[in-house]
Enzyme design. Structure first.
Site, PDB file in Angstrom:
ATOM      1  N   GLY A  77       0.814  -1.218   0.000  1.00  0.00           N
ATOM      2  CA  GLY A  77       0.000   0.000   0.000  1.00  0.00           C
ATOM      3  C   GLY A  77       0.843   1.260   0.000  1.00  0.00           C
ATOM      4  O   GLY A  77       1.969   1.269   0.494  1.00  0.00           O
ATOM      5  N   TYR A 141       9.245  10.140  -4.181  1.00  0.00           N
ATOM      6  CA  TYR A 141       8.711   8.767  -4.120  1.00  0.00           C
ATOM      7  C   TYR A 141       9.849   7.772  -3.855  1.00  0.00           C
ATOM      8  O   TYR A 141       9.773   6.929  -2.953  1.00  0.00           O
ATOM      9  CB  TYR A 141       7.983   8.461  -5.434  1.00  0.00           C
TER      10      TYR A 141
HETATM   11  P1  NAI Z   1      -1.224   1.219  -7.058  1.00  0.00           P
HETATM   12  O1  NAI Z   1      -1.111   2.699  -6.954  1.00  0.00           O
HETATM   13  O2  NAI Z   1      -2.097   0.651  -8.118  1.00  0.00           O
HETATM   14  O3  NAI Z   1      -1.693   0.614  -5.656  1.00  0.00           O
HETATM   15  C1  NAI Z   1      -1.341   1.189  -4.420  1.00  0.00           C
HETATM   16  C2  NAI Z   1      -2.526   1.038  -3.489  1.00  0.00           C
HETATM   17  O4  NAI Z   1      -2.197   1.664  -2.238  1.00  0.00           O
HETATM   18  C3  NAI Z   1      -3.795   1.734  -4.010  1.00  0.00           C
HETATM   19  O5  NAI Z   1      -4.887   0.834  -4.068  1.00  0.00           O
HETATM   20  C4  NAI Z   1      -4.050   2.838  -3.012  1.00  0.00           C
HETATM   21  O6  NAI Z   1      -5.429   3.097  -2.765  1.00  0.00           O
HETATM   22  C5  NAI Z   1      -3.362   2.329  -1.761  1.00  0.00           C
HETATM   23  N1  NAI Z   1      -2.999   3.424  -0.865  1.00  0.00           N
HETATM   24  C6  NAI Z   1      -2.444   4.620  -1.207  1.00  0.00           C
HETATM   25  N2  NAI Z   1      -2.341   5.406  -0.121  1.00  0.00           N
HETATM   26  C7  NAI Z   1      -2.835   4.697   0.925  1.00  0.00           C
HETATM   27  C8  NAI Z   1      -3.000   4.976   2.303  1.00  0.00           C
HETATM   28  N3  NAI Z   1      -2.652   6.157   2.826  1.00  0.00           N
HETATM   29  N4  NAI Z   1      -3.544   4.026   3.075  1.00  0.00           N
HETATM   30  C9  NAI Z   1      -3.923   2.822   2.556  1.00  0.00           C
HETATM   31  N5  NAI Z   1      -3.792   2.499   1.264  1.00  0.00           N
HETATM   32  C10 NAI Z   1      -3.241   3.434   0.444  1.00  0.00           C
HETATM   33  O7  NAI Z   1       0.255   0.671  -7.206  1.00  0.00           O
HETATM   34  P2  NAI Z   1       0.746  -0.772  -7.680  1.00  0.00           P
HETATM   35  O8  NAI Z   1       1.262  -0.662  -9.060  1.00  0.00           O
HETATM   36  O9  NAI Z   1      -0.253  -1.780  -7.355  1.00  0.00           O
HETATM   37  O10 NAI Z   1       2.008  -0.954  -6.736  1.00  0.00           O
HETATM   38  C11 NAI Z   1       1.897  -1.597  -5.482  1.00  0.00           C
HETATM   39  C12 NAI Z   1       3.165  -1.307  -4.677  1.00  0.00           C
HETATM   40  O11 NAI Z   1       4.296  -1.729  -5.409  1.00  0.00           O
HETATM   41  C13 NAI Z   1       3.358   0.180  -4.375  1.00  0.00           C
HETATM   42  O12 NAI Z   1       3.903   0.320  -3.081  1.00  0.00           O
HETATM   43  C14 NAI Z   1       4.367   0.625  -5.417  1.00  0.00           C
HETATM   44  O13 NAI Z   1       5.150   1.701  -4.943  1.00  0.00           O
HETATM   45  C15 NAI Z   1       5.185  -0.653  -5.584  1.00  0.00           C
HETATM   46  N6  NAI Z   1       5.794  -0.730  -6.914  1.00  0.00           N
HETATM   47  C16 NAI Z   1       5.032  -1.037  -8.026  1.00  0.00           C
HETATM   48  C17 NAI Z   1       5.617  -1.108  -9.265  1.00  0.00           C
HETATM   49  C18 NAI Z   1       4.865  -1.531 -10.488  1.00  0.00           C
HETATM   50  O14 NAI Z   1       5.494  -1.644 -11.537  1.00  0.00           O
HETATM   51  N7  NAI Z   1       3.550  -1.778 -10.427  1.00  0.00           N
HETATM   52  C19 NAI Z   1       7.038  -0.788  -9.450  1.00  0.00           C
HETATM   53  C20 NAI Z   1       7.734  -0.469  -8.224  1.00  0.00           C
HETATM   54  C21 NAI Z   1       7.118  -0.450  -7.018  1.00  0.00           C
HETATM   55  C1  15L Z   2       7.301   2.338  -9.840  1.00  0.00           C
HETATM   56  O1  15L Z   2       7.856   2.407  -8.747  1.00  0.00           O
HETATM   57  C2  15L Z   2       5.857   2.649  -9.984  1.00  0.00           C
HETATM   58  O2  15L Z   2       5.118   2.238  -8.848  1.00  0.00           O
HETATM   59  C3  15L Z   2       5.245   2.077 -11.236  1.00  0.00           C
HETATM   60  O3  15L Z   2       3.987   2.705 -11.441  1.00  0.00           O
HETATM   61  C4  15L Z   2       6.154   2.272 -12.437  1.00  0.00           C
HETATM   62  O4  15L Z   2       6.305   3.638 -12.690  1.00  0.00           O
HETATM   63  C5  15L Z   2       7.505   1.652 -12.152  1.00  0.00           C
HETATM   64  O5  15L Z   2       8.056   2.138 -10.943  1.00  0.00           O
HETATM   65  C6  15L Z   2       8.526   1.890 -13.274  1.00  0.00           C
HETATM   66  O6  15L Z   2       9.615   2.361 -12.989  1.00  0.00           O
HETATM   67  O7  15L Z   2       8.201   1.550 -14.411  1.00  0.00           O
END
Ligand code: NAI
Ligand code: 15L
Length: 271
Positions: A77, A141
């Site tokens: 999250g 971030y």
């Molecule tokens: P996303 O933005 O789709 O999901 C993040 C979730 O966290 C959202 O559902 C949001 O409502 C929730 N959230 C945000 N603030 C909050 C709060 N204050 N309290 C409770 N929940 C909260 O992101 P995604 O792509 O699913 O990524 C998940 C995790 O993986 C994140 O921590 C992101 O930084 C990390 N990540 C993802 C990458 C990717 O390629 N998808 C790459 C690098 C890291």
């Molecule tokens: C991240 O950390 C982000 O959560 C994701 O949305 C992408 O931007 C990813 O890195 C990336 O570097 O492609």
């Protein structure tokens, strides 16, 4: 007849309404009797074996309640891109602190923390780096993810709570640009790395790059080899979508010179 015991009784997944959370919700089910799913956003309807808890990670009392009777935390999250610092501070910095302190008080033994490649986004795309090299975040971030990595190191050294920090590359259904041909991390490989992080008997404090077996790589995962993760997917099957046209890195484009890509164009955002 009783069904076979699962490895964990209760796993907590934060960020369960997000892009990756929605994938993991289904995929981690076989690992635990109960999956407690949490997010600040709506989580829909609970299926069998699910508990839904809508809460803000920045709310200490709610996070402490969230952590009761949990055996393993997958902390996904938070804010997942560059944003206003105030929001990042609440969700990612205060939120991650709340998760660790609540886990400590509740006796949780292991957390898997969704870190990011943006902890090291200011390395060049011509560099080949490992997890012991200094962090070089590319924005607020990325800095918040460095905080999570350091915080988890402290909670391991001080209290013995094990963490695997996953420096996730780009985990989407497919690469969206040429950079992601290098950073692509398929959903299947994400689940496999998570499985390794959850089930390896001892992980201490480990930082692992989360990436598929792509034709080009910027990341040396030698310090996470004890997890036994072997990527099965590769961005190679998308190569036709991103032909090698033009220089990469390009002399006039910092989004190709640094690993963080387009995040290099962002900066502190104020209200
Ligand atoms: P996303 O933005 O789709 O999901 C993040 C979730 O966290 C959202 O559902 C949001 O409502 C929730 N959230 C945000 N603030 C909050 C709060 N204050 N309290 C409770 N929940 C909260 O992101 P995604 O792509 O699913 O990524 C998940 C995790 O993986 C994140 O921590 C992101 O930084 C990390 N990540 C993802 C990458 C990717 O390629 N998808 C790459 C690098 C890291
Ligand atoms: C991240 O950390 C982000 O959560 C994701 O949305 C992408 O931007 C990813 O890195 C990336 O570097 O492609």
């Amino acid at each position: 007849m009783n069904s076979p015991r699962k490895a964990f009784h209760r796993i907590l997944l934060t960020g369960a309404a997000g892009g990756l959370g929605r994938i993991l919700r289904e995929r981690i089910k076989p690992w635990a009797d109960i999956i407690r799913l949490s997010d600040i956003s709506d989580l829909g309807i609970a299926a069998d074996g699910e508990e839904l808890v809508q809460c803000d990670l920045a709310d200490r009392a709610q996070v402490h309640a969230l952590m009761q009777d949990v055996d393993l935390v997958l902390h996904f999250g938070g804010i997942s891109t560059e944003h206003h610092f105030d929001d990042i501070m609440q969700a990612n910095i205060l939120g991650t602190y709340n998760v660790y302190e609540a886990a400590h008080q509740a006796g949780v033994k292991r957390i898997i923390f969704a870190s990011s490649n943006h902890t090291v986004g200011y390395y060049k795309t011509t560099d080949f780096i490992d997890a012991h090299m200094p962090v070089r975040p590319d924005g607020m971030y990325g800095i918040s993810k460095c905080f999570g990595e350091n915080l988890s190191r402290y909670y391991y050294d001080r209290f013995g709570i094990e963490t695997v920090c996953l420096r996730i590359g780009s985990s989407f259904p497919e690469p969206l640009n040429r950079r992601m041909m290098v950073t692509y991390f398929s959903y299947d490989d994400l689940v496999e790395l998570l499985r390794c992080a959850a089930f390896t008997p001892r992980v201490g404090h480990t930082i692992s790059f989360g990436v598929s077996n792509n034709p080009a790589s910027w990341w040396d995962n030698r310090y996470a080899s004890h997890l036994g993760y072997q990527a099965k997917d590769s961005s190679a099957r998308f190569a036709a979508q991103f032909p090698d046209s033009g220089d990469y890195p390009a002399a006039d484009d910092i989004t190709t010179q640094y690993q963080g890509g387009a995040f290099l164009l962002t900066g502190p955002q104020y209200r």
